[in-house]
Design a protein around this motif. Structure first.
Motif, PDB file in Angstrom:
ATOM      1  N   UNK A   1      49.251 -15.611  33.281  1.00  0.00           N
ATOM      2  CA  UNK A   1      49.718 -14.395  32.637  1.00  0.00           C
ATOM      3  C   UNK A   1      48.628 -13.882  31.701  1.00  0.00           C
ATOM      4  N   UNK A   2      48.483 -12.600  31.646  1.00  0.00           N
ATOM      5  CA  UNK A   2      47.483 -11.999  30.756  1.00  0.00           C
ATOM      6  C   UNK A   2      48.210 -11.275  29.638  1.00  0.00           C
ATOM      7  N   UNK A   3      47.803 -11.546  28.417  1.00  0.00           N
ATOM      8  CA  UNK A   3      48.311 -10.837  27.245  1.00  0.00           C
ATOM      9  C   UNK A   3      47.087 -10.383  26.473  1.00  0.00           C
ATOM     10  N   UNK A   4      47.271  -9.536  25.487  1.00  0.00           N
ATOM     11  CA  UNK A   4      46.151  -9.031  24.709  1.00  0.00           C
ATOM     12  C   UNK A   4      46.272  -9.476  23.272  1.00  0.00           C
ATOM     13  N   UNK A   5      45.205 -10.065  22.760  1.00  0.00           N
ATOM     14  CA  UNK A   5      45.184 -10.541  21.397  1.00  0.00           C
ATOM     15  C   UNK A   5      45.018  -9.404  20.403  1.00  0.00           C
ATOM     16  N   UNK A   6      45.075  -9.719  19.100  1.00  0.00           N
ATOM     17  CA  UNK A   6      44.965  -8.702  18.068  1.00  0.00           C
ATOM     18  C   UNK A   6      43.615  -7.988  18.087  1.00  0.00           C
ATOM     19  N   UNK A   7      42.609  -8.621  18.690  1.00  0.00           N
ATOM     20  CA  UNK A   7      41.295  -8.000  18.784  1.00  0.00           C
ATOM     21  C   UNK A   7      41.177  -7.102  20.014  1.00  0.00           C
ATOM     22  N   UNK A   8      42.255  -7.000  20.805  1.00  0.00           N
ATOM     23  CA  UNK A   8      42.263  -6.144  21.986  1.00  0.00           C
ATOM     24  C   UNK A   8      41.699  -6.799  23.227  1.00  0.00           C
ATOM     25  N   UNK A   9      41.168  -8.010  23.083  1.00  0.00           N
ATOM     26  CA  UNK A   9      40.626  -8.719  24.241  1.00  0.00           C
ATOM     27  C   UNK A   9      41.748  -9.426  24.989  1.00  0.00           C
ATOM     28  N   UNK A  10      41.627  -9.529  26.314  1.00  0.00           N
ATOM     29  CA  UNK A  10      42.673 -10.206  27.072  1.00  0.00           C
ATOM     30  C   UNK A  10      42.712 -11.702  26.789  1.00  0.00           C
ATOM     31  N   UNK A  11      43.909 -12.249  26.735  1.00  0.00           N
ATOM     32  CA  UNK A  11      44.118 -13.684  26.600  1.00  0.00           C
ATOM     33  C   UNK A  11      44.788 -14.143  27.892  1.00  0.00           C
ATOM     34  N   UNK A  12      44.135 -15.053  28.604  1.00  0.00           N
ATOM     35  CA  UNK A  12      44.671 -15.557  29.865  1.00  0.00           C
ATOM     36  C   UNK A  12      45.303 -16.915  29.616  1.00  0.00           C
ATOM     37  N   UNK A  13      46.588 -17.021  29.846  1.00  0.00           N
ATOM     38  CA  UNK A  13      47.300 -18.295  29.684  1.00  0.00           C
ATOM     39  C   UNK A  13      47.445 -18.921  31.060  1.00  0.00           C
ATOM     40  N   UNK A  14      46.757 -20.028  31.288  1.00  0.00           N
ATOM     41  CA  UNK A  14      46.734 -20.690  32.588  1.00  0.00           C
ATOM     42  C   UNK A  14      47.731 -21.838  32.593  1.00  0.00           C
ATOM     43  N   UNK A  15      48.579 -21.854  33.609  1.00  0.00           N
ATOM     44  CA  UNK A  15      49.604 -22.888  33.740  1.00  0.00           C
ATOM     45  C   UNK A  15      49.356 -23.724  34.993  1.00  0.00           C
ATOM     46  N   UNK A  16      49.771 -25.007  34.968  1.00  0.00           N
ATOM     47  CA  UNK A  16      49.605 -25.859  36.138  1.00  0.00           C
ATOM     48  C   UNK A  16      50.443 -25.371  37.326  1.00  0.00           C
ATOM     49  N   UNK A  17      50.055 -25.790  38.505  1.00  0.00           N
ATOM     50  CA  UNK A  17      50.823 -25.474  39.713  1.00  0.00           C
ATOM     51  C   UNK A  17      52.247 -25.992  39.538  1.00  0.00           C
ATOM     52  N   UNK A  18      53.207 -25.188  39.950  1.00  0.00           N
ATOM     53  CA  UNK A  18      54.614 -25.572  39.836  1.00  0.00           C
ATOM     54  C   UNK A  18      55.249 -25.180  38.519  1.00  0.00           C
ATOM     55  N   UNK A  19      54.489 -24.487  37.660  1.00  0.00           N
ATOM     56  CA  UNK A  19      55.030 -24.020  36.383  1.00  0.00           C
ATOM     57  C   UNK A  19      54.827 -22.516  36.293  1.00  0.00           C
ATOM     58  N   UNK A  20      55.432 -21.927  35.264  1.00  0.00           N
ATOM     59  CA  UNK A  20      55.284 -20.484  35.045  1.00  0.00           C
ATOM     60  C   UNK A  20      55.058 -20.206  33.565  1.00  0.00           C
ATOM     61  N   UNK A  21      54.268 -19.167  33.256  1.00  0.00           N
ATOM     62  CA  UNK A  21      54.033 -18.817  31.846  1.00  0.00           C
ATOM     63  C   UNK A  21      55.259 -18.135  31.243  1.00  0.00           C
ATOM     64  N   UNK A  22      55.478 -18.402  29.963  1.00  0.00           N
ATOM     65  CA  UNK A  22      56.598 -17.838  29.217  1.00  0.00           C
ATOM     66  C   UNK A  22      56.085 -17.364  27.868  1.00  0.00           C
ATOM     67  N   UNK A  23      56.650 -16.278  27.340  1.00  0.00           N
ATOM     68  CA  UNK A  23      56.287 -15.773  26.022  1.00  0.00           C
ATOM     69  C   UNK A  23      55.188 -14.733  26.088  1.00  0.00           C
ATOM     70  N   UNK A  24      54.731 -14.314  24.918  1.00  0.00           N
ATOM     71  CA  UNK A  24      53.695 -13.294  24.800  1.00  0.00           C
ATOM     72  C   UNK A  24      52.766 -13.613  23.643  1.00  0.00           C
ATOM     73  N   UNK A  25      51.518 -13.219  23.808  1.00  0.00           N
ATOM     74  CA  UNK A  25      50.544 -13.290  22.724  1.00  0.00           C
ATOM     75  C   UNK A  25      50.744 -12.077  21.819  1.00  0.00           C
ATOM     76  N   UNK A  26      50.183 -12.116  20.605  1.00  0.00           N
ATOM     77  CA  UNK A  26      50.277 -10.944  19.738  1.00  0.00           C
ATOM     78  C   UNK A  26      49.640  -9.728  20.402  1.00  0.00           C
ATOM     79  N   UNK A  27      50.077  -8.555  20.137  1.00  0.00           N
ATOM     80  CA  UNK A  27      51.057  -8.193  19.117  1.00  0.00           C
ATOM     81  C   UNK A  27      52.506  -8.231  19.598  1.00  0.00           C
ATOM     82  N   UNK A  28      52.746  -8.468  20.897  1.00  0.00           N
ATOM     83  CA  UNK A  28      54.114  -8.462  21.427  1.00  0.00           C
ATOM     84  C   UNK A  28      54.908  -9.705  21.055  1.00  0.00           C
ATOM     85  N   UNK A  29      54.242 -10.848  20.916  1.00  0.00           N
ATOM     86  CA  UNK A  29      54.948 -12.095  20.643  1.00  0.00           C
ATOM     87  C   UNK A  29      54.111 -13.030  19.810  1.00  0.00           C
TER      88      UNK A  29
END
Length: 86
Positions: A1-29
């Protein structure tokens, strides 16, 4: 999942196979983690990242079968890291 940090740069949250990303990076979460479906619900499995309201990272670590695993880093809001071992 890609979210955007407070600096506007993308934050990529990588999860292992068989899992799914949950939540959000700032400013959304304020936190993102990986969850694995199991009978009757989900459990944390993989990377966990939490942020302070100001957008600075508060915690980074790994979970295995819903328990902290390995070395985690907890950061002070004003700066500085503290390594946590489990």
């Amino acid at each position: 999942a890609v979210a955007y940090g407070p600096d506007g740069r993308p934050y990529m949250h990588v999860c292992p196979i068989g899992t799914e990303p949950v939540g959000d990076a700032p400013p959304k979460g304020g936190q993102m983690w990986c969850r694995q479906p199991i009978e009757g619900g989900y459990r944390r499995q993989g990377a966990v990242v939490k942020w302070y309201n100001n957008g600075k990272k508060r915690f980074e670590g790994q979970f295995e079968r819903d328990k902290k695993h390995g070395v985690s880093t907890q950061r002070e809001e004003t700066g500085g890291d503290r390594l946590l071992r489990r």
